[in-house]
Scaffold this motif. Structure first.
Motif, PDB file in Angstrom:
ATOM      1  N   GLY A  48       0.807  -1.205   0.000  1.00 14.55           N
ATOM      2  CA  GLY A  48       0.000   0.000   0.000  1.00 14.55           C
ATOM      3  C   GLY A  48       0.842   1.258   0.000  1.00 14.55           C
ATOM      4  O   GLY A  48       2.076   1.213  -0.043  1.00 14.55           O
ATOM      5  N   LYS A  49       0.159   2.379   0.032  1.00 10.19           N
ATOM      6  CA  LYS A  49       0.795   3.697   0.012  1.00 10.19           C
ATOM      7  C   LYS A  49       0.544   4.383   1.345  1.00 10.19           C
ATOM      8  O   LYS A  49      -0.579   4.400   1.843  1.00 10.19           O
ATOM      9  CB  LYS A  49       0.206   4.535  -1.128  1.00 10.19           C
ATOM     10  CG  LYS A  49       0.673   5.981  -1.166  1.00 10.19           C
ATOM     11  CD  LYS A  49      -0.032   6.725  -2.299  1.00 10.19           C
ATOM     12  CE  LYS A  49       0.340   8.205  -2.317  1.00 10.19           C
ATOM     13  NZ  LYS A  49      -0.359   8.942  -3.409  1.00 10.19           N
ATOM     14  N   ILE A  50       1.606   4.944   1.925  1.00 13.03           N
ATOM     15  CA  ILE A  50       1.467   5.704   3.158  1.00 13.03           C
ATOM     16  C   ILE A  50       1.922   7.135   2.891  1.00 13.03           C
ATOM     17  O   ILE A  50       2.869   7.361   2.135  1.00 13.03           O
ATOM     18  CB  ILE A  50       2.260   5.077   4.328  1.00 13.03           C
ATOM     19  CG1 ILE A  50       3.752   5.025   4.015  1.00 13.03           C
ATOM     20  CG2 ILE A  50       1.736   3.690   4.631  1.00 13.03           C
ATOM     21  CD1 ILE A  50       4.584   4.486   5.183  1.00 13.03           C
ATOM     22  N   THR A  81       9.789   5.671  -3.049  1.00 11.53           N
ATOM     23  CA  THR A  81       9.332   7.025  -2.748  1.00 11.53           C
ATOM     24  C   THR A  81       8.605   7.610  -3.952  1.00 11.53           C
ATOM     25  O   THR A  81       8.918   7.289  -5.095  1.00 11.53           O
ATOM     26  CB  THR A  81      10.505   7.946  -2.392  1.00 11.53           C
ATOM     27  OG1 THR A  81      11.410   8.016  -3.510  1.00 11.53           O
ATOM     28  CG2 THR A  81      11.255   7.426  -1.176  1.00 11.53           C
ATOM     29  N   GLN A  82       7.634   8.459  -3.672  1.00  7.33           N
ATOM     30  CA  GLN A  82       6.939   9.185  -4.736  1.00  7.33           C
ATOM     31  C   GLN A  82       7.648  10.519  -4.954  1.00  7.33           C
ATOM     32  O   GLN A  82       7.887  11.253  -3.990  1.00  7.33           O
ATOM     33  CB  GLN A  82       5.480   9.433  -4.348  1.00  7.33           C
ATOM     34  CG  GLN A  82       4.699  10.231  -5.383  1.00  7.33           C
ATOM     35  CD  GLN A  82       3.226  10.303  -5.038  1.00  7.33           C
ATOM     36  OE1 GLN A  82       2.533   9.294  -5.010  1.00  7.33           O
ATOM     37  NE2 GLN A  82       2.748  11.497  -4.758  1.00  7.33           N
ATOM     38  N   GLU A 128       2.235  26.855   5.175  1.00  6.29           N
ATOM     39  CA  GLU A 128       1.957  25.835   4.170  1.00  6.29           C
ATOM     40  C   GLU A 128       2.277  24.443   4.714  1.00  6.29           C
ATOM     41  O   GLU A 128       2.851  24.291   5.793  1.00  6.29           O
ATOM     42  CB  GLU A 128       2.780  26.101   2.901  1.00  6.29           C
ATOM     43  CG  GLU A 128       2.460  27.413   2.213  1.00  6.29           C
ATOM     44  CD  GLU A 128       3.269  27.633   0.945  1.00  6.29           C
ATOM     45  OE1 GLU A 128       2.953  28.578   0.203  1.00  6.29           O
ATOM     46  OE2 GLU A 128       4.220  26.859   0.702  1.00  6.29           O
ATOM     47  N   PHE A 129       1.905  23.415   3.936  1.00  9.37           N
ATOM     48  CA  PHE A 129       2.257  22.045   4.288  1.00  9.37           C
ATOM     49  C   PHE A 129       2.585  21.295   3.009  1.00  9.37           C
ATOM     50  O   PHE A 129       2.282  21.732   1.907  1.00  9.37           O
ATOM     51  CB  PHE A 129       1.114  21.349   5.051  1.00  9.37           C
ATOM     52  CG  PHE A 129      -0.048  20.945   4.189  1.00  9.37           C
ATOM     53  CD1 PHE A 129      -0.126  19.667   3.645  1.00  9.37           C
ATOM     54  CD2 PHE A 129      -1.062  21.846   3.899  1.00  9.37           C
ATOM     55  CE1 PHE A 129      -1.195  19.291   2.841  1.00  9.37           C
ATOM     56  CE2 PHE A 129      -2.141  21.479   3.102  1.00  9.37           C
ATOM     57  CZ  PHE A 129      -2.194  20.199   2.571  1.00  9.37           C
ATOM     58  N   GLN A 130       3.203  20.141   3.165  1.00 12.00           N
ATOM     59  CA  GLN A 130       3.563  19.293   2.034  1.00 12.00           C
ATOM     60  C   GLN A 130       3.319  17.849   2.432  1.00 12.00           C
ATOM     61  O   GLN A 130       3.370  17.500   3.623  1.00 12.00           O
ATOM     62  CB  GLN A 130       5.030  19.503   1.648  1.00 12.00           C
ATOM     63  CG  GLN A 130       5.511  18.665   0.473  1.00 12.00           C
ATOM     64  CD  GLN A 130       4.747  18.974  -0.813  1.00 12.00           C
ATOM     65  OE1 GLN A 130       3.735  18.348  -1.093  1.00 12.00           O
ATOM     66  NE2 GLN A 130       5.218  19.949  -1.571  1.00 12.00           N
ATOM     67  N   GLU A 131       3.061  17.008   1.436  1.00 15.18           N
ATOM     68  CA  GLU A 131       2.872  15.583   1.676  1.00 15.18           C
ATOM     69  C   GLU A 131       3.958  14.783   0.973  1.00 15.18           C
ATOM     70  O   GLU A 131       4.317  15.075  -0.174  1.00 15.18           O
ATOM     71  CB  GLU A 131       1.480  15.142   1.205  1.00 15.18           C
ATOM     72  CG  GLU A 131       0.354  15.731   2.035  1.00 15.18           C
ATOM     73  CD  GLU A 131      -1.018  15.239   1.624  1.00 15.18           C
ATOM     74  OE1 GLU A 131      -1.937  15.296   2.459  1.00 15.18           O
ATOM     75  OE2 GLU A 131      -1.161  14.802   0.459  1.00 15.18           O
ATOM     76  N   PHE A 132       4.457  13.778   1.662  1.00 20.18           N
ATOM     77  CA  PHE A 132       5.499  12.898   1.145  1.00 20.18           C
ATOM     78  C   PHE A 132       4.987  11.464   1.224  1.00 20.18           C
ATOM     79  O   PHE A 132       4.598  11.000   2.303  1.00 20.18           O
ATOM     80  CB  PHE A 132       6.787  13.049   1.956  1.00 20.18           C
ATOM     81  CG  PHE A 132       7.325  14.451   1.991  1.00 20.18           C
ATOM     82  CD1 PHE A 132       8.260  14.884   1.063  1.00 20.18           C
ATOM     83  CD2 PHE A 132       6.890  15.356   2.950  1.00 20.18           C
ATOM     84  CE1 PHE A 132       8.751  16.181   1.087  1.00 20.18           C
ATOM     85  CE2 PHE A 132       7.371  16.652   2.997  1.00 20.18           C
ATOM     86  CZ  PHE A 132       8.301  17.071   2.054  1.00 20.18           C
ATOM     87  N   ALA A 133       4.992  10.768   0.099  1.00 23.64           N
ATOM     88  CA  ALA A 133       4.371   9.442   0.042  1.00 23.64           C
ATOM     89  C   ALA A 133       5.415   8.349  -0.195  1.00 23.64           C
ATOM     90  O   ALA A 133       6.388   8.535  -0.937  1.00 23.64           O
ATOM     91  CB  ALA A 133       3.313   9.400  -1.058  1.00 23.64           C
ATOM     92  N   LEU A 134       5.186   7.212   0.453  1.00 24.87           N
ATOM     93  CA  LEU A 134       5.985   6.003   0.265  1.00 24.87           C
ATOM     94  C   LEU A 134       5.045   4.877  -0.138  1.00 24.87           C
ATOM     95  O   LEU A 134       3.892   4.826   0.288  1.00 24.87           O
ATOM     96  CB  LEU A 134       6.720   5.619   1.554  1.00 24.87           C
ATOM     97  CG  LEU A 134       7.553   6.693   2.247  1.00 24.87           C
ATOM     98  CD1 LEU A 134       8.138   6.145   3.547  1.00 24.87           C
ATOM     99  CD2 LEU A 134       8.660   7.192   1.336  1.00 24.87           C
ATOM    100  N   SER A 135       5.556   3.957  -0.944  1.00 20.65           N
ATOM    101  CA  SER A 135       4.760   2.810  -1.366  1.00 20.65           C
ATOM    102  C   SER A 135       5.589   1.549  -1.179  1.00 20.65           C
ATOM    103  O   SER A 135       6.775   1.517  -1.525  1.00 20.65           O
ATOM    104  CB  SER A 135       4.358   2.958  -2.837  1.00 20.65           C
ATOM    105  OG  SER A 135       3.622   1.811  -3.270  1.00 20.65           O
TER     106      SER A 135
END
Length: 245
Positions: A48-50, A81-82, A128-135
């Motif tokens: 999955g993706k977190i 990593t995305q 501001e904010f940012q999102e960092f995704a791992l799969s």
């Protein structure tokens, strides 16, 4: 020159309520400023993706780095990593005391640290904010996984989100991001429910206000301020009419 008693009471009441209002705003801001992690499809034994959500807490500096630690109990045989525009990702591997089986093979090492670094001129600006995704996967057989993280700012300061959250106890000041794994059968249903909720903007907004203690406290503080001012003003007018009579 002293103020009439009703006006003096009004000034004191307004000052007290404004103090409460300011405190509510601070609580609302701090409650949402933690680095958090979530997923719609991560389930034990599956892939999955977190997603890590990183808000900027500083009023003057940009967030320029995020270092995520993956403990051995949360080890994944596969992790990617995305890409994030303006950021580069570095993966660090470590050996496993107990190999992890994946597709019939024993995996003896895993990605233990993921570090995102902002390129020159980039980063997360104040407000501001940012999102960092791992799969990756397969996720271990657990209900929750903890991922300590360190947030780095352009002025050299750091925020270490590394304190463990203990169930039944008050949340620590700097809690480590905690991922709740859904049951395999519920992962698809959770994703569908999230999509349906996103399509109903009005319902989503109402639910967010209802579930947010900070927003509720802010609303109640404003309401109390208005009610208090109205009451004192009405009392003052009644006093003036009595004196005039």
């Amino acid at each position: 020159m002293s103020l009439p008693r009703p006006l003096a009471r009004l000034v004191v009441l307004v000052a007290a309520l404004l103090t409460t209002l300011a405190a509510s705003i601070v609580v609302a801001g701090s409650a949402s400023a933690h680095v958090t992690v979530s997923s719609q499809d991560a389930a034990p034994g599956g892939y999955g993706k977190i997603t890590f959500r990183v808000p900027n807490e500083s009023d003057t500096a940009r967030t320029v780095g995020l270092r995520i630690q993956i403990p051995e109990e949360a080890a994944l045989a596969s992790l990617r990593t995305q890409p994030v525009p303006g950021w580069t990702a570095t993966l660090t591997t470590s050996g496993l005391e107990e190999p992890v089986e994946n597709h019939g093979q024993d995996i003896t090492s895993y990605v233990s640290v993921v570090e995102f670094r902002a390129e020159d001129g980039a980063g997360i600006a104040p407000g501001e904010f940012q999102e960092f995704a791992l799969s990756g996967g397969p996720f271990p057989d657990a209900d929750r996984l903890t991922f300590p993280a360190v947030q780095r700012y352009s002025d050299g300061s750091e925020s270490a989100w590394i304190e463990p959250t203990v169930e039944g106890q008050e949340e620590p000041e700097n809690p480590a991001p905690v991922l709740t794994l859904a049951a395999a059968a519920d992962a698809g249903a959770a994703a569908s429910a999230t999509t349906a909720a996103a399509e109903d903007d009005e319902h989503s907004h109402a639910a967010a206000v209802e579930e947010s203690p900070g927003a509720l406290a802010l609303f109640l503080a404003i309401l109390a301020l208005l009610v208090g001012i109205s009451g004192v003003v009405l009392g003052w007018r009644a006093t003036r009419r009595t004196v005039s009579s």
